[in-house]
Scaffold this motif. Structure first.
Motif, PDB file in Angstrom:
ATOM      1  N   LEU A 174       0.819  -1.222   0.000  1.00  0.00           N
ATOM      2  CA  LEU A 174       0.000   0.000   0.000  1.00  0.00           C
ATOM      3  C   LEU A 174       0.850   1.269   0.000  1.00  0.00           C
ATOM      4  O   LEU A 174       0.334   2.356  -0.227  1.00  0.00           O
ATOM      5  CB  LEU A 174      -0.917   0.025   1.227  1.00  0.00           C
ATOM      6  CG  LEU A 174      -1.964  -1.075   1.351  1.00  0.00           C
ATOM      7  CD1 LEU A 174      -2.742  -0.915   2.658  1.00  0.00           C
ATOM      8  CD2 LEU A 174      -2.925  -1.037   0.179  1.00  0.00           C
ATOM      9  N   LEU A 175       2.142   1.092   0.300  1.00  0.00           N
ATOM     10  CA  LEU A 175       2.937   2.290   0.593  1.00  0.00           C
ATOM     11  C   LEU A 175       3.923   2.673  -0.502  1.00  0.00           C
ATOM     12  O   LEU A 175       4.649   3.648  -0.354  1.00  0.00           O
ATOM     13  CB  LEU A 175       3.708   2.067   1.911  1.00  0.00           C
ATOM     14  CG  LEU A 175       2.827   1.732   3.120  1.00  0.00           C
ATOM     15  CD1 LEU A 175       3.681   1.376   4.326  1.00  0.00           C
ATOM     16  CD2 LEU A 175       1.916   2.899   3.454  1.00  0.00           C
ATOM     17  N   GLU A 188       3.749   4.126  -3.284  1.00  0.00           N
ATOM     18  CA  GLU A 188       3.661   5.476  -3.859  1.00  0.00           C
ATOM     19  C   GLU A 188       4.224   6.529  -2.930  1.00  0.00           C
ATOM     20  O   GLU A 188       4.514   7.642  -3.349  1.00  0.00           O
ATOM     21  CB  GLU A 188       2.189   5.833  -4.107  1.00  0.00           C
ATOM     22  CG  GLU A 188       1.613   5.293  -5.382  1.00  0.00           C
ATOM     23  CD  GLU A 188       0.173   5.744  -5.536  1.00  0.00           C
ATOM     24  OE1 GLU A 188      -0.092   6.950  -5.479  1.00  0.00           O
ATOM     25  OE2 GLU A 188      -0.699   4.867  -5.682  1.00  0.00           O
ATOM     26  N   PHE A 189       4.347   6.191  -1.674  1.00  0.00           N
ATOM     27  CA  PHE A 189       4.638   7.228  -0.687  1.00  0.00           C
ATOM     28  C   PHE A 189       6.029   7.144  -0.070  1.00  0.00           C
ATOM     29  O   PHE A 189       6.568   8.142   0.376  1.00  0.00           O
ATOM     30  CB  PHE A 189       3.596   7.172   0.441  1.00  0.00           C
ATOM     31  CG  PHE A 189       2.194   7.378  -0.033  1.00  0.00           C
ATOM     32  CD1 PHE A 189       1.683   8.652  -0.190  1.00  0.00           C
ATOM     33  CD2 PHE A 189       1.390   6.299  -0.358  1.00  0.00           C
ATOM     34  CE1 PHE A 189       0.401   8.853  -0.649  1.00  0.00           C
ATOM     35  CE2 PHE A 189       0.096   6.482  -0.820  1.00  0.00           C
ATOM     36  CZ  PHE A 189      -0.403   7.764  -0.971  1.00  0.00           C
TER      37      PHE A 189
END
Lengths: 154, 229
Positions: free
Chosen positions: A72-73, A75-76
């Motif tokens: 989930l992470l 992109e960040f």
């Protein structure tokens, strides 16, 4: 939703629900005369070897990556941070008293136990062996159902 | 089935967003007037009341509910009112199935592709021959998953593990689209679970800007559970 997570949900549902619950457990939960039990035991063992084992293997191949928070992470966060977080998640409980990093070995252990019980039932189709096979398949099915549907957060 | 769409008091490019040529403009005073709903088919009024309707003004909800019920029998069940705003109504809930208060915001100029897809799905459903009077039609306006809110929860949960958590959250705040999506999904999930959702996106922004990550994380966890679904 990340592709890997979607694949995990589908694969887990297919094995646990469609195969273990609907095809094996329903049959194993039914009593009958000895010759009928023998026939059913053979069908169960065949289904186990030809369908469940390959599907289960494909499902377990998705683990533990499909449950790592890095999914989930991406992109960040930068890769070093994601690796650090994923490492932390591997040491978190996926289900009570079982860390994410140990999920595959536990699934394999339960799978072997279920296979042995089904083989024993097919060799000697007694009521006791049927119930033993039912118990082992149920343990595997319950274990798969307990696993998270989504990522484990550290 | 024919659907006539009215843009009440907004001037937003609804025709473009919905992929239809004819969206009729109408004033605030008109949407309660039965004369607007003459003819066959269904009617959708997209109503923007601005300062006339703030989030949490429950007495006005009761008033609009009555207005909807007072429409003539000939058109009452063919008219849908969607109230929306530039901030979203997270704390307004209609008691009649043909009225809804949109939980996420609708910008004046831009609609995110995922919101647009929801609206088009909603309009297609409204234009179908199916019976859509049970209130579930409004569900079409919300996404099925809660990926953005799960991602935000994951980000907030791992802030202790990364050295530049503040920079990451600043990025989320600047890249408002994902935050808007997260809030919309959060509101939808809260409503689905019967959880009273009082956190507006402005409050989220204020808390995240003030580095009060735990407060937002706890809100998300309360709705999503510790493990995002």
């Amino acid at each position: 939703m990340p592709v890997l997570l979607r694949e995990w949900r589908r694969a887990r549902a297919n094995v646990a629900h469609d195969w273990l619950e609907r095809r094996l457990l329903q049959v194993l939960n039914t009593s009958g005369p000895p010759e009928e039990l023998q026939k059913r035991a053979s069908v169960c063992l065949e289904a186990w070897k030809e369908s469940v084992i390959p599907k289960l293997a494909a499902t377990l191949k998705l683990l533990p990556d499909c449950l790592l928070p890095g999914l989930l992470l991406r992109e960040f966060l930068e890769p070093p941070d994601i690796e650090k977080i994923d490492r932390a998640a591997l040491n978190c409980a996926a289900i009570p008293r079982l860390m994410l990093k140990d999920v595959i070995s536990e699934a394999n252990r339960l799978s072997v136990d279920a296979g042995v019980a089904l083989q024993a039932y097919a060799s000697e189709a007694t009521a006791d062996k049927r119930l033993a096979a039912f118990d082992q398949v149920m343990k595997l099915r319950r274990f798969l159902q307990q696993l998270p549907r989504s990522v484990v957060l550290p | 089935m024919k659907v006539t769409v009215f843009d009440i008091n907004s001037g937003r490019p609804w025709g473009k967003w919905l992929g239809i040529d004819a969206v009729r403009d109408a004033g605030i005073e008109e949407f309660q007037d039965p004369a607007l709903y003459q003819g066959e088919g269904r009617f959708l009024a997209l109503i923007h009341l601005g300062a006339l309707l703030r989030d949490g003004e429950a007495e006005k909800v009761a008033y609009f509910d009555r207005c909807g019920e007072d429409l003539p029998e000939s058109c009452r069940h063919r008219v849908w009112w969607l109230f929306y705003s530039g901030a979203g109504y997270s704390d307004l809930h209609a008691s009649t199935s043909n009225v809804h208060y949109l939980r996420y915001l609708v910008d004046t100029e831009v609609m995110y592709p995922e919101d647009e897809a929801c609206f088009r799905r909603f309009l297609a459903q409204l234009g179908s021959a199916e019976d859509v009077g049970d209130g579930k039609l409004w569900d079409e306006l919300y996404p099925e998953g809660n990926h953005s809110s799960s991602t935000l929860l994951a980000l907030l949960s791992v802030t202790a593990h990364v050295s530049d958590a503040d920079r990451v959250i600043d990025y989320v705040l600047a890249e408002r689209r994902s935050l808007v999506s997260a809030h919309r999904e959060y509101s939808a999930r809260a409503s689905e679970h019967g959880v009273r959702s009082t956190a507006t996106i402005e409050e989220w922004i204020a808390k995240l800007s003030a580095r009060k990550y735990d407060e937002v994380r706890l809100q998300l966890e309360g709705v999503l559970g510790h493990v995002p679904d």
